[in-house]
Design a protein around this motif. Structure first.
Motif, PDB file in Angstrom:
ATOM      1  N   LEU A 468       0.840  -1.200   0.000  1.00 54.75           N
ATOM      2  CA  LEU A 468       0.000   0.000   0.000  1.00 54.75           C
ATOM      3  C   LEU A 468       0.876   1.252   0.000  1.00 54.75           C
ATOM      4  O   LEU A 468       1.949   1.277   0.613  1.00 54.75           O
ATOM      5  N   ALA A 469       0.410   2.275  -0.688  1.00 50.65           N
ATOM      6  CA  ALA A 469       1.054   3.577  -0.611  1.00 50.65           C
ATOM      7  C   ALA A 469       0.857   4.140   0.791  1.00 50.65           C
ATOM      8  O   ALA A 469      -0.039   3.728   1.534  1.00 50.65           O
ATOM      9  N   ARG A 470       1.715   5.117   1.154  1.00 49.27           N
ATOM     10  CA  ARG A 470       1.694   5.639   2.523  1.00 49.27           C
ATOM     11  C   ARG A 470       0.310   6.142   2.944  1.00 49.27           C
ATOM     12  O   ARG A 470      -0.196   5.770   4.009  1.00 49.27           O
ATOM     13  N   ASP A 471      -0.326   6.991   2.142  1.00 42.58           N
ATOM     14  CA  ASP A 471      -1.634   7.527   2.516  1.00 42.58           C
ATOM     15  C   ASP A 471      -2.667   6.412   2.642  1.00 42.58           C
ATOM     16  O   ASP A 471      -3.504   6.416   3.555  1.00 42.58           O
ATOM     17  N   ALA A 472      -2.617   5.443   1.727  1.00 45.39           N
ATOM     18  CA  ALA A 472      -3.555   4.323   1.774  1.00 45.39           C
ATOM     19  C   ALA A 472      -3.303   3.468   3.007  1.00 45.39           C
ATOM     20  O   ALA A 472      -4.249   2.962   3.647  1.00 45.39           O
ATOM     21  N   ALA A 473      -2.031   3.297   3.378  1.00 44.96           N
ATOM     22  CA  ALA A 473      -1.696   2.507   4.564  1.00 44.96           C
ATOM     23  C   ALA A 473      -2.206   3.188   5.835  1.00 44.96           C
ATOM     24  O   ALA A 473      -2.730   2.532   6.747  1.00 44.96           O
ATOM     25  N   LEU A 474      -2.070   4.515   5.910  1.00 45.41           N
ATOM     26  CA  LEU A 474      -2.585   5.253   7.069  1.00 45.41           C
ATOM     27  C   LEU A 474      -4.107   5.159   7.151  1.00 45.41           C
ATOM     28  O   LEU A 474      -4.678   4.970   8.228  1.00 45.41           O
ATOM     29  N   ALA A 475      -4.779   5.292   6.007  1.00 47.87           N
ATOM     30  CA  ALA A 475      -6.243   5.201   5.986  1.00 47.87           C
ATOM     31  C   ALA A 475      -6.704   3.797   6.378  1.00 47.87           C
ATOM     32  O   ALA A 475      -7.661   3.636   7.154  1.00 47.87           O
ATOM     33  N   ALA A 476      -6.027   2.770   5.854  1.00 45.05           N
ATOM     34  CA  ALA A 476      -6.401   1.397   6.173  1.00 45.05           C
ATOM     35  C   ALA A 476      -6.158   1.106   7.655  1.00 45.05           C
ATOM     36  O   ALA A 476      -6.979   0.430   8.311  1.00 45.05           O
ATOM     37  N   THR A 477      -5.055   1.609   8.194  1.00 48.29           N
ATOM     38  CA  THR A 477      -4.761   1.441   9.622  1.00 48.29           C
ATOM     39  C   THR A 477      -5.857   2.104  10.462  1.00 48.29           C
ATOM     40  O   THR A 477      -6.321   1.537  11.462  1.00 48.29           O
ATOM     41  N   THR A 478      -6.283   3.299  10.066  1.00 54.10           N
ATOM     42  CA  THR A 478      -7.324   4.023  10.803  1.00 54.10           C
ATOM     43  C   THR A 478      -8.652   3.278  10.750  1.00 54.10           C
ATOM     44  O   THR A 478      -9.354   3.162  11.765  1.00 54.10           O
ATOM     45  N   ARG A 479      -9.003   2.753   9.574  1.00 54.53           N
ATOM     46  CA  ARG A 479     -10.275   2.015   9.464  1.00 54.53           C
ATOM     47  C   ARG A 479     -10.249   0.756  10.336  1.00 54.53           C
ATOM     48  O   ARG A 479     -11.216   0.441  11.028  1.00 54.53           O
ATOM     49  N   ARG A 480      -9.121   0.034  10.288  1.00 55.35           N
ATOM     50  CA  ARG A 480      -9.003  -1.170  11.103  1.00 55.35           C
ATOM     51  C   ARG A 480      -9.026  -0.819  12.591  1.00 55.35           C
ATOM     52  O   ARG A 480      -9.649  -1.528  13.402  1.00 55.35           O
ATOM     53  N   TYR A 481      -8.363   0.247  12.967  1.00 54.75           N
ATOM     54  CA  TYR A 481      -8.392   0.723  14.357  1.00 54.75           C
ATOM     55  C   TYR A 481      -9.842   0.957  14.790  1.00 54.75           C
ATOM     56  O   TYR A 481     -10.254   0.536  15.876  1.00 54.75           O
ATOM     57  N   GLY A 482     -10.618   1.651  13.934  1.00 51.89           N
ATOM     58  CA  GLY A 482     -12.015   1.928  14.271  1.00 51.89           C
ATOM     59  C   GLY A 482     -12.821   0.655  14.476  1.00 51.89           C
ATOM     60  O   GLY A 482     -13.637   0.561  15.404  1.00 51.89           O
ATOM     61  N   GLU A 483     -12.610  -0.334  13.618  1.00 46.99           N
ATOM     62  CA  GLU A 483     -13.325  -1.612  13.764  1.00 46.99           C
ATOM     63  C   GLU A 483     -13.007  -2.266  15.107  1.00 46.99           C
ATOM     64  O   GLU A 483     -13.899  -2.721  15.836  1.00 46.99           O
ATOM     65  N   LEU A 484     -11.714  -2.336  15.428  1.00 49.13           N
ATOM     66  CA  LEU A 484     -11.304  -2.997  16.659  1.00 49.13           C
ATOM     67  C   LEU A 484     -11.709  -2.180  17.886  1.00 49.13           C
ATOM     68  O   LEU A 484     -12.059  -2.742  18.931  1.00 49.13           O
ATOM     69  N   MET A 485     -11.668  -0.846  17.774  1.00 50.73           N
ATOM     70  CA  MET A 485     -12.119   0.005  18.869  1.00 50.73           C
ATOM     71  C   MET A 485     -13.566  -0.294  19.221  1.00 50.73           C
ATOM     72  O   MET A 485     -13.935  -0.448  20.390  1.00 50.73           O
ATOM     73  N   HIS A 486     -14.412  -0.417  18.199  1.00 51.36           N
ATOM     74  CA  HIS A 486     -15.836  -0.668  18.447  1.00 51.36           C
ATOM     75  C   HIS A 486     -16.095  -2.097  18.903  1.00 51.36           C
ATOM     76  O   HIS A 486     -17.130  -2.373  19.514  1.00 51.36           O
TER      77      HIS A 486
END
Length: 505
Positions: A468-486
């Motif tokens: 993944l490109a850097r911006d895509a990796a940050l976005a994917a990390t954030t989405r996964r974080y949100g899933e696990l947070m909930h």
């Protein structure tokens, strides 16, 4: 700050009048302390959490006005930028199953807010700094439409007289400028309040200062800003630089920054309020009509409005707070060290560790602050911000020989501080089931050397390695974080990395 400030312009006489009122307020506080007018011990604690609004793509959503309208609850308020909210949990008495009750209240409040945010295609994320924030998100046009934020921004910008320089050298280096204080809005925190009597205030504040580095080490959750990987907890350097009223010349002279760890142990709450007047010019010289000394002469309780407002513009990591409840004044220590998140369980575990540890340290016969130089506590805080769970710290040596020793943060927590926190929670009357559950979360983080920051960094690097490109990796990390947070499971249990794409076979 919570003040109903109305935007306006100030002239020279306003500042002189405000300074005079501040001095009268400080005299009023001194009299209240001397006359022992403060509330008796109630073992009350409070909790505030700053939140982010995020879209399904992991990007910030500038919608706090619309979301707050839908939430329609006094428990939720605006924060500095339009992608921020704050939730306030009503004060609770420390004891019994207080932490389980807090966790349930918080889960209910956040689930409701998340549903309401969903009506405008947004969601709630608890995280220290949202990894997907871009410099274009943190501009003055995205500040919340509230007079006090506009006025505070204008006054800090005017005091500085030039652009703010952000320069944070961590895993990578970030250097950029800003024309407003908006970058401060990237910092979303947990604030832990503890009501204390004047006689106990200094011991509790000193204890809180001594363990601020440890709090960060186990709770770090802010490794990214503007696409760069910086410190494991990047909020403190970002907060200091984005609110810094000092141009380089004043920094070189040793003028203190408004975001401040402090420079000495204290003997009274008065010390901190007095320092705030002595070292920091007024940013919001708004005067109340009350004469605090006349109110005292008549047997009343002054609001000390100017002192409270000024105190809110000095950003100590452990801040003194003066308040009035049911007509009786009280003092609180407001611990502002921790980032938000990752989960409700993690937030409550951090709170249990803090309240237990501070109680135990404040009551030691040889207090830690008599054995640890203040400069070492400040250095511990800096080391924890830089290195998180892998930080090394200076701490008083056990036994009769005295002196200090350098130790891994995780060893210090597991071997010495968790047992102290356990005894502190027992002293508060917290039930063993509550105590063991939440302190167990801290112990597991130390055993696995895992917290929110380490999870974010490892998952981001895994995404990069997967192509993944850097911006895509940050976005994917954030989405996964949100899933696990909930999902609600504490961060030390989270699997590192992004889930494998579902097979179409």
């Amino acid at each position: 700050m919570g003040e109903k400030v109305v935007a306006g312009r100030f002239d020279l006489s306003d500042r002189q009048h405000y300074r005079d009122k501040l001095r009268r307020c400080l005299t009023g506080l001194e009299r209240l302390l001397a006359e022992q007018r403060f509330d008796r011990p109630k073992n009350l604690m409070g909790l505030e959490i700053e939140l982010n609004l995020v879209g399904a793509d992991g990007m910030p959503r500038m919608l706090n006005g619309e979301v707050l309208e839908r939430i329609a609850s006094r428990d939720f308020q605006t924060e500095l930028a339009m992608f921020n909210l704050e939730v306030n949990i009503a004060p609770h008495r420390l004891g019994g199953r207080v932490f389980d009750r807090l966790a349930e209240e918080l889960r209910t409040s956040l689930a409701y807010a998340d549903r309401k945010a969903g009506e405008v295609d947004a969601g709630i994320v608890m995280i220290g700094i949202l990894p997907t924030l871009d410099r274009d998100d943190l501009v003055s046009s995205n500040l919340s439409d509230v007079d006090r934020y506009t006025l505070l921004n204008d006054q800090i910008v005017a005091a500085r007289g030039e652009d703010f320089l952000l320069d944070i050298d961590g895993v990578e280096r970030l250097t950029c400028t800003s024309k407003s204080i908006a970058p401060e809005a990237a910092c979303t925190s947990v604030q832990l309040h503890l009501q204390v009597t004047p006689g106990r205030f200094a011991d509790v504040w000193n204890a809180a200062q001594a363990v601020a580095g440890v709090q960060i080490a186990v709770g770090a959750n802010s490794p990214f800003l503007f696409g760069r990987e910086l410190w494991r907890e990047s909020r403190p350097p970002l907060f200091q630089q984005s609110t810094d009223t000092r141009p380089p010349e004043l920094q070189a002279q040793g003028v203190r920054p408004r975001t401040w760890f402090g420079e000495r142990w204290i003997s009274s709450a008065y010390d901190l309020f007095e320092e705030n007047l002595r070292y920091f010019p007024a940013l919001l010289p708004i005067c109340d009509e009350e004469d605090p000394l006349a109110v005292l002469d008549e047997g009343g309780v002054p609001s000390l409005a100017e002192l409270v407002l000024h105190n809110g513009t000095v950003y100590r990591w452990n801040r003194p707070v003066y308040g009035i409840a049911d007509g009786v004044p009280h003092l609180r220590v407001e611990n502002r060290v921790l980032p938000a998140g990752p989960t409700v369980t993690d937030v409550i575990a951090n709170a249990a560790f803090y309240y237990g540890l501070v109680r135990a340290l404040a009551e030691e016969s040889r207090p830690v602050w008599t054995r640890l130089p203040f400069e070492a506590a400040a250095a511990n805080f800096d080391a924890a911000c830089r290195h998180g769970i892998d930080a090394r710290m200076t701490w008083p040596r056990r036994g009769r020989h005295g002196g200090t020793v350098e130790v891994d943060a995780v060893s210090l927590v597991r071997d010495e501080l968790l047992p102290l926190a356990e005894s502190g929670l027992a002293a508060w009357g917290v039930e063993p089931a509550d105590r063991d559950l939440y302190l167990g979360v801290i112990e597991e983080r130390c055993r696995r050397r895992a917290n929110g920051a380490s999870w974010q960094a490892a998952t981001f690097h895994g995404a990069l390695e997967a192509g993944l490109a850097r911006d895509a990796a940050l976005a994917a990390t954030t989405r996964r974080y949100g899933e696990l947070m909930h999902s609600g499971e504490p961060v030390h249990t989270w699997p590192v990395g992004l889930p494998e794409p579902a097979s179409l076979g």
